[in-house]
Design a protein around this motif. Structure first.
Motif, PDB file in Angstrom:
ATOM      1  N   ALA A 141       0.824  -1.208   0.000  1.00  0.00           N
ATOM      2  CA  ALA A 141       0.000   0.000   0.000  1.00  0.00           C
ATOM      3  C   ALA A 141       0.857   1.258   0.000  1.00  0.00           C
ATOM      4  O   ALA A 141       0.533   2.259  -0.668  1.00  0.00           O
ATOM      5  CB  ALA A 141      -0.931  -0.005   1.212  1.00  0.00           C
ATOM      6  N   GLU A 142       1.972   1.242   0.733  1.00  0.00           N
ATOM      7  CA  GLU A 142       2.855   2.416   0.778  1.00  0.00           C
ATOM      8  C   GLU A 142       3.391   2.757  -0.604  1.00  0.00           C
ATOM      9  O   GLU A 142       3.402   3.922  -1.015  1.00  0.00           O
ATOM     10  CB  GLU A 142       4.016   2.153   1.736  1.00  0.00           C
ATOM     11  CG  GLU A 142       3.617   2.169   3.206  1.00  0.00           C
ATOM     12  CD  GLU A 142       4.727   1.675   4.124  1.00  0.00           C
ATOM     13  OE1 GLU A 142       5.855   1.438   3.616  1.00  0.00           O
ATOM     14  OE2 GLU A 142       4.476   1.511   5.332  1.00  0.00           O
ATOM     15  N   HIS A 143       3.833   1.750  -1.336  1.00  0.00           N
ATOM     16  CA  HIS A 143       4.361   2.010  -2.680  1.00  0.00           C
ATOM     17  C   HIS A 143       3.262   2.446  -3.643  1.00  0.00           C
ATOM     18  O   HIS A 143       3.465   3.357  -4.461  1.00  0.00           O
ATOM     19  CB  HIS A 143       5.073   0.771  -3.208  1.00  0.00           C
ATOM     20  CG  HIS A 143       6.440   0.569  -2.642  1.00  0.00           C
ATOM     21  ND1 HIS A 143       7.476   1.452  -2.855  1.00  0.00           N
ATOM     22  CD2 HIS A 143       6.958  -0.433  -1.866  1.00  0.00           C
ATOM     23  CE1 HIS A 143       8.575   1.012  -2.250  1.00  0.00           C
ATOM     24  NE2 HIS A 143       8.282  -0.132  -1.642  1.00  0.00           N
ATOM     25  N   LEU A 144       2.094   1.815  -3.556  1.00  0.00           N
ATOM     26  CA  LEU A 144       0.989   2.215  -4.427  1.00  0.00           C
ATOM     27  C   LEU A 144       0.556   3.642  -4.134  1.00  0.00           C
ATOM     28  O   LEU A 144       0.291   4.427  -5.056  1.00  0.00           O
ATOM     29  CB  LEU A 144      -0.195   1.253  -4.240  1.00  0.00           C
ATOM     30  CG  LEU A 144      -0.014  -0.163  -4.789  1.00  0.00           C
ATOM     31  CD1 LEU A 144      -1.161  -1.048  -4.316  1.00  0.00           C
ATOM     32  CD2 LEU A 144       0.057  -0.159  -6.311  1.00  0.00           C
ATOM     33  N   ASP A 145       0.499   4.004  -2.865  1.00  0.00           N
ATOM     34  CA  ASP A 145       0.062   5.352  -2.483  1.00  0.00           C
ATOM     35  C   ASP A 145       1.035   6.421  -2.968  1.00  0.00           C
ATOM     36  O   ASP A 145       0.644   7.581  -3.179  1.00  0.00           O
ATOM     37  CB  ASP A 145      -0.093   5.448  -0.966  1.00  0.00           C
ATOM     38  CG  ASP A 145      -1.283   4.656  -0.443  1.00  0.00           C
ATOM     39  OD1 ASP A 145      -2.144   4.271  -1.256  1.00  0.00           O
ATOM     40  OD2 ASP A 145      -1.346   4.414   0.785  1.00  0.00           O
ATOM     41  N   ARG A 146       2.306   6.032  -3.145  1.00  0.00           N
ATOM     42  CA  ARG A 146       3.301   6.991  -3.637  1.00  0.00           C
ATOM     43  C   ARG A 146       3.298   7.104  -5.164  1.00  0.00           C
ATOM     44  O   ARG A 146       4.098   7.856  -5.735  1.00  0.00           O
ATOM     45  CB  ARG A 146       4.692   6.583  -3.158  1.00  0.00           C
ATOM     46  CG  ARG A 146       4.891   6.730  -1.650  1.00  0.00           C
ATOM     47  CD  ARG A 146       6.216   6.151  -1.221  1.00  0.00           C
ATOM     48  NE  ARG A 146       6.352   6.125   0.235  1.00  0.00           N
ATOM     49  CZ  ARG A 146       7.135   5.276   0.893  1.00  0.00           C
ATOM     50  NH1 ARG A 146       7.864   4.389   0.220  1.00  0.00           N
ATOM     51  NH2 ARG A 146       7.197   5.315   2.213  1.00  0.00           N
ATOM     52  N   GLY A 147       2.423   6.344  -5.820  1.00  0.00           N
ATOM     53  CA  GLY A 147       2.287   6.447  -7.261  1.00  0.00           C
ATOM     54  C   GLY A 147       3.270   5.623  -8.056  1.00  0.00           C
ATOM     55  O   GLY A 147       3.471   5.861  -9.258  1.00  0.00           O
ATOM     56  N   ALA A 148       3.911   4.641  -7.423  1.00  0.00           N
ATOM     57  CA  ALA A 148       4.873   3.797  -8.129  1.00  0.00           C
ATOM     58  C   ALA A 148       4.161   2.859  -9.107  1.00  0.00           C
ATOM     59  O   ALA A 148       2.971   2.548  -8.952  1.00  0.00           O
ATOM     60  CB  ALA A 148       5.677   2.972  -7.132  1.00  0.00           C
ATOM     61  N   LEU A 149       4.887   2.421 -10.112  1.00  0.00           N
ATOM     62  CA  LEU A 149       4.443   1.336 -10.985  1.00  0.00           C
ATOM     63  C   LEU A 149       4.796   0.036 -10.272  1.00  0.00           C
ATOM     64  O   LEU A 149       5.983  -0.257 -10.078  1.00  0.00           O
ATOM     65  CB  LEU A 149       5.128   1.423 -12.340  1.00  0.00           C
ATOM     66  CG  LEU A 149       4.801   0.317 -13.349  1.00  0.00           C
ATOM     67  CD1 LEU A 149       3.320   0.325 -13.708  1.00  0.00           C
ATOM     68  CD2 LEU A 149       5.661   0.469 -14.610  1.00  0.00           C
ATOM     69  N   VAL A 150       3.793  -0.743  -9.878  1.00  0.00           N
ATOM     70  CA  VAL A 150       4.000  -1.900  -9.009  1.00  0.00           C
ATOM     71  C   VAL A 150       3.582  -3.175  -9.719  1.00  0.00           C
ATOM     72  O   VAL A 150       2.518  -3.224 -10.356  1.00  0.00           O
ATOM     73  CB  VAL A 150       3.204  -1.750  -7.688  1.00  0.00           C
ATOM     74  CG1 VAL A 150       3.421  -2.960  -6.781  1.00  0.00           C
ATOM     75  CG2 VAL A 150       3.600  -0.466  -6.962  1.00  0.00           C
TER      76      VAL A 150
END
Length: 220
Positions: A98-107
């Motif tokens: 969730a932290e990476h998704l919330d920062r707008g990363a391509l996951v």
């Protein structure tokens, strides 16, 4: 934009979905316990030691998909996801994603386990992209063989590059890139990102991470 890649088994999951799926089918009586359980354990041990023949393993792992209609397979998978997989998903793993998704990363999840087994699991995490070994199909039915290059060891690099190319990107498009994994089998791809992270790693990966100054974390 950052690129964030996760291995799945024993990384985001506190267990191995590939191994667990075969054990689930054995427990259901779909696979013969006497014959299949020993093979499943043998292949899993070979994976951990780095001696796995991925094509020999896929002949074993994909064969059950070819023997049953998709509707039955999907019904079994829903039961598998609820009873076996969800207990393997820790709060820490969900928070990290969730932290990476919330920062707008391509996951994306990048896994050697086939996309039939892993697709619903990746959606459970809310991760939008999956790079996995693909089971071949003909006329809507699985053939029991893989399609294309398995996403295993160095194959993960090629599969990730092909996926990024489909988006008009490449590994160098990103200022920062992460790959989280537990396994020494993933060292080829881990060595290609700017931020490799060892997650509950095996002994070989732990030693490599410590020697190279990579972070070592636990999601359990």
């Amino acid at each position: 934009m950052d690129l964030v890649l996760f291995d799945l088994d024993n990384t985001l999951l506190a267990g191995d979905s590939d191994f667990a799926w075969a054990q689930f089918l054995i427990a259901k009586g779909v696979l013969d316990r006497e014959v299949q359980e020993a093979k499943n354990v043998q292949f899993y041990e070979q994976y951990k030691t780095g001696t796995l023949d991925i094509f020999e393993f896929l002949d074993f792992q994909l064969a059950p998909l070819a023997r049953h209609p998709r509707a039955q397979l999907d019904a079994w998978h829903r039961e598998f996801l609820h009873g076996t997989i969800r207990p393997m998903i820790t709060t820490r793993a969900r928070q990290l994603v969730a932290e990476h998704l919330d920062r707008g990363a391509l996951v994306a999840v990048v896994t050697a386990t086939n996309s039939f087994v892993t697709g619903p699991i990746v959606r459970e995490f809310g991760i939008p992209h999956l790079v996995a070994t693909i089971p071949a199909q003909e006329n809507g039915a699985f053939t029991g063989k893989p399609r294309g290059l398995p996403a295993f060891k160095a194959g993960k690099i090629e599969r990730v590059e092909t996926w990024l190319e489909s988006l008009g990107l490449y590994l160098g498009s990103f200022e920062r890139s992460w790959f989280y994994s537990d396994s020494h089998n993933d060292l080829p791809l881990m060595s290609r990102v700017s931020n490799p992270v060892a997650v509950d790693p095996d002994d070989t990966l732990r030693a490599h991470a410590q020697n190279h100054g990579w972070p070592v974390i636990s999601l359990r």
